[in-house]
Scaffold this motif. Structure first.
Motif, PDB file in Angstrom:
ATOM      1  N   GLU A  93       0.597  -0.762  10.923  1.00 10.16           N
ATOM      2  CA  GLU A  93      -0.209  -0.873   9.710  1.00 10.16           C
ATOM      3  C   GLU A  93       0.672  -0.852   8.464  1.00 10.16           C
ATOM      4  O   GLU A  93       0.433  -1.589   7.504  1.00 10.16           O
ATOM      5  CB  GLU A  93      -1.232   0.269   9.644  1.00 10.16           C
ATOM      6  CG  GLU A  93      -2.321   0.227  10.708  1.00 10.16           C
ATOM      7  CD  GLU A  93      -1.882   0.853  12.023  1.00 10.16           C
ATOM      8  OE1 GLU A  93      -2.694   0.870  12.969  1.00 10.16           O
ATOM      9  OE2 GLU A  93      -0.728   1.322  12.089  1.00 10.16           O
ATOM     10  N   LEU A  94       1.679  -0.011   8.477  1.00  7.38           N
ATOM     11  CA  LEU A  94       2.599   0.073   7.346  1.00  7.38           C
ATOM     12  C   LEU A  94       3.402  -1.210   7.223  1.00  7.38           C
ATOM     13  O   LEU A  94       3.565  -1.755   6.125  1.00  7.38           O
ATOM     14  CB  LEU A  94       3.542   1.265   7.524  1.00  7.38           C
ATOM     15  CG  LEU A  94       4.643   1.451   6.468  1.00  7.38           C
ATOM     16  CD1 LEU A  94       4.045   1.571   5.077  1.00  7.38           C
ATOM     17  CD2 LEU A  94       5.492   2.674   6.802  1.00  7.38           C
ATOM     18  N   SER A  95       3.891  -1.714   8.344  1.00  9.89           N
ATOM     19  CA  SER A  95       4.667  -2.954   8.341  1.00  9.89           C
ATOM     20  C   SER A  95       3.829  -4.119   7.821  1.00  9.89           C
ATOM     21  O   SER A  95       4.306  -4.942   7.029  1.00  9.89           O
ATOM     22  CB  SER A  95       5.173  -3.253   9.757  1.00  9.89           C
ATOM     23  OG  SER A  95       6.071  -4.337   9.745  1.00  9.89           O
ATOM     24  N   ALA A  96       2.566  -4.196   8.244  1.00  9.19           N
ATOM     25  CA  ALA A  96       1.682  -5.281   7.812  1.00  9.19           C
ATOM     26  C   ALA A  96       1.425  -5.215   6.306  1.00  9.19           C
ATOM     27  O   ALA A  96       1.415  -6.252   5.627  1.00  9.19           O
ATOM     28  CB  ALA A  96       0.363  -5.211   8.573  1.00  9.19           C
ATOM     29  N   SER A  97       1.226  -4.016   5.765  1.00  7.55           N
ATOM     30  CA  SER A  97       0.980  -3.877   4.331  1.00  7.55           C
ATOM     31  C   SER A  97       2.181  -4.343   3.510  1.00  7.55           C
ATOM     32  O   SER A  97       2.031  -4.959   2.451  1.00  7.55           O
ATOM     33  CB  SER A  97       0.669  -2.413   3.988  1.00  7.55           C
ATOM     34  OG  SER A  97      -0.507  -1.975   4.619  1.00  7.55           O
ATOM     35  N   LEU A  98       3.372  -4.075   4.016  1.00 14.85           N
ATOM     36  CA  LEU A  98       4.588  -4.425   3.289  1.00 14.85           C
ATOM     37  C   LEU A  98       4.855  -5.928   3.270  1.00 14.85           C
ATOM     38  O   LEU A  98       5.659  -6.404   2.470  1.00 14.85           O
ATOM     39  CB  LEU A  98       5.792  -3.694   3.900  1.00 14.85           C
ATOM     40  CG  LEU A  98       5.797  -2.173   3.731  1.00 14.85           C
ATOM     41  CD1 LEU A  98       6.944  -1.561   4.525  1.00 14.85           C
ATOM     42  CD2 LEU A  98       5.899  -1.784   2.258  1.00 14.85           C
ATOM     43  N   TYR A 148      -1.226   1.497  -2.022  1.00 11.51           N
ATOM     44  CA  TYR A 148       0.069   1.765  -2.648  1.00 11.51           C
ATOM     45  C   TYR A 148       1.189   1.029  -1.908  1.00 11.51           C
ATOM     46  O   TYR A 148       2.135   0.543  -2.522  1.00 11.51           O
ATOM     47  CB  TYR A 148       0.369   3.265  -2.656  1.00 11.51           C
ATOM     48  CG  TYR A 148      -0.463   4.052  -3.638  1.00 11.51           C
ATOM     49  CD1 TYR A 148      -0.225   3.972  -5.007  1.00 11.51           C
ATOM     50  CD2 TYR A 148      -1.495   4.878  -3.197  1.00 11.51           C
ATOM     51  CE1 TYR A 148      -0.992   4.700  -5.912  1.00 11.51           C
ATOM     52  CE2 TYR A 148      -2.267   5.606  -4.095  1.00 11.51           C
ATOM     53  CZ  TYR A 148      -2.015   5.504  -5.454  1.00 11.51           C
ATOM     54  OH  TYR A 148      -2.774   6.213  -6.347  1.00 11.51           O
ATOM     55  N   THR A 149       1.081   0.963  -0.586  1.00  9.67           N
ATOM     56  CA  THR A 149       2.130   0.279   0.178  1.00  9.67           C
ATOM     57  C   THR A 149       2.144  -1.209  -0.132  1.00  9.67           C
ATOM     58  O   THR A 149       3.214  -1.829  -0.134  1.00  9.67           O
ATOM     59  CB  THR A 149       1.955   0.496   1.693  1.00  9.67           C
ATOM     60  OG1 THR A 149       0.764  -0.145   2.151  1.00  9.67           O
ATOM     61  CG2 THR A 149       1.880   1.975   2.029  1.00  9.67           C
TER      62      THR A 149
END
Length: 246
Positions: free
Chosen positions: A71-76, A132-133
């Protein structure tokens, strides 16, 4: 031969930083290439090209160690938009101005890495703070495309400041970085600003460095490693400005 060995050494240093902290590779490689006599656009394009390979390997290593959150990777990945805009605008900046901007940025990045104080705003394990990400990804992507460096000191550092767990940030950001660096590198390539011989040597050293860096995390605390990278980047920035303005 000395130039080739020097570029491999630069790649090794950058790879260690990338593998250990997911940050600092461009901040180390770009100014060192500038100091070796390579023009700013070519230095940035070559570093970005090499990072496509080293970030892929680093991302796989960290995923296998459990340091990954999709999920973090996708947001970035929204950073792709910023990377394209930054790389496009970089072509309109004069050479000397570009060197000065890189030097100032290096000093800023070094200070931030040395003085980071985490806040509990982003929690990727509980899906809090993803907006925010996305914003951090856009900003870091733009800086990365414009300066050829900055994804780590801007993206990784801000994520950690906002409370994301450092090891998850490193692994997740490396996967996003592959596409973001690739987008910026393609823009530089189309404009004719990639030196493939330099990029190849950076890759050669960088691949070894990434593996070394990923192993170092197990022996060196992340806060200590961040301070080491921050101090090195800070000194590089001061030296780049000294060479340009002195």
């Amino acid at each position: 031969m000395k130039i080739m060995i020097g570029n491999v050494a630069i790649g090794l240093l950058a790879g260690i930083a990338l593998g250990a902290f997911g940050s600092g590779s461009g901040a180390i490689a770009v100014p060192l290439l500038l100091l070796s006599g390579i023009e700013p656009m070519a230095a940035k394009g070559s570093v970005l090209t090499s990072e496509v390979v080293t970030s892929t390997v680093g991302g796989v290593v960290h995923r296998n160690r459990g340091n990954f959150k999709k999920e973090l990777s996708a947001s970035l990945l929204f950073g792709i938009i910023g990377a394209f805009l930054g790389a496009y605008l970089a072509g309109y900046v004069p050479v000397k101005s570009s060197k000065i901007i890189i030097g100032i940025y290096e000093i800023f990045a070094g200070i931030v890495l040395l003085a980071v104080t985490p806040r509990n705003i982003i929690d990727v394990d509980h899906n809090r703070g993803h907006h925010y990400t996305i914003l951090i990804g856009l900003l870091a992507g733009f800086v990365k495309g414009f300066l050829g460096t900055g994804w780590g000191p801007v993206g990784v550092t801000l994520l950690i400041i906002f409370g994301a767990l450092p090891k998850k940030v490193v692994g997740s950001s490396l996967f996003a970085r592959v596409l973001i660096s690739g987008t910026a590198a393609l823009t530089y390539l189309i404009a004719g600003h990639v030196l493939f011989s330099v990029a190849a040597m950076l890759c050669l050293g960088g691949l070894a460095g990434v593996l070394i860096g990923a192993c170092l995390v197990a022996f060196i605390g992340e806060s200590q490693l961040r301070k080491i990278i921050g101090a090195f980047v800070l000194v590089l920035g001061i030296y780049v400005l000294y060479k340009v303005l002195g």
